[in-house]
Scaffold this motif. Sequence first.
Motif, PDB file in Angstrom:
ATOM      1  N   TYR A 100       0.917  -1.309   0.144  1.00  0.00           N
ATOM      2  CA  TYR A 100       0.077   0.139   0.138  1.00  0.00           C
ATOM      3  C   TYR A 100       0.779   1.256   0.094  1.00  0.00           C
ATOM      4  N   ASP A 101       0.511   2.239  -0.543  1.00  0.00           N
ATOM      5  CA  ASP A 101       1.237   3.604  -0.729  1.00  0.00           C
ATOM      6  C   ASP A 101       0.734   4.590   0.259  1.00  0.00           C
ATOM      7  N   LEU A 102       1.158   4.136   1.571  1.00  0.00           N
ATOM      8  CA  LEU A 102       0.808   4.877   2.669  1.00  0.00           C
ATOM      9  C   LEU A 102       2.233   5.153   3.434  1.00  0.00           C
ATOM     10  N   GLN A 103       2.345   6.279   3.678  1.00  0.00           N
ATOM     11  CA  GLN A 103       3.816   6.842   4.277  1.00  0.00           C
ATOM     12  C   GLN A 103       3.667   6.314   5.845  1.00  0.00           C
ATOM     13  N   ILE A 104       2.558   5.995   6.378  1.00  0.00           N
ATOM     14  CA  ILE A 104       2.667   5.839   7.994  1.00  0.00           C
ATOM     15  C   ILE A 104       3.291   4.360   7.755  1.00  0.00           C
TER      16      ILE A 104
END
Length: 214
Positions: A100-104
């Motif tokens: 997933y492209d999530l910075q978290i």
Amino acid sequence: MKTRTRIAAITAAGIVTAGVFAGTLALASDPPPMPGPGPGPGPGGMTMPRGGQRDGGCLGIPGVVDPSGTLTEVQRTTLAANAEEEKLAHDLYTAFADRYDLQIFDRIAAAETTHLDAVRTLMTRYGITDPTANQAPGRFTTPAVQATYDQLLAKGSGSQDAALEAGRTVETTDISLLRQSLDGLSAPDVQRVYSHLLTASQHHLTAFDRWLNR
């Protein structure tokens, strides 16, 4: 894609060494990144990256500089369990960051790398065998930890939102375990590391909560 590290689960003969958990994962949607405070010190002396708690909260913990103390056999076992816990979190968040492209997930996985390094330093100090040594990503020495990782990975692979909920489960369980680990502990170096890990988990939980409850 990246390398980082975090949850172990072991309960043995009434001795809590880490938590075995399984949770039902909820669904949410992907919000756009929110602006936050610039870099600066956060609770526990940790550096807060731009984006603040929204994107993961902390970048790690300081080096182990406090003097050593004495650990009971239970506390030694708990320390080894915490190493597997850190690796589980790291490997899980790394897998989700690849999907997933999530910075978290990037930020917290990076923090987990320094967390595991600190726990490994303590194990070396106290002559404790490292259960994470030479283990490939997603592989664990303890069967209960392996089962927990596999379960969370499967659920979090269903959707981006399920992955966020899996992260929330990891951090909620970890906070409880670290509080138990600190109870009755007198070794200054281990106390300091656990305290920083607890603060970090609280930051991480806040980040997951904000993504899931916006």
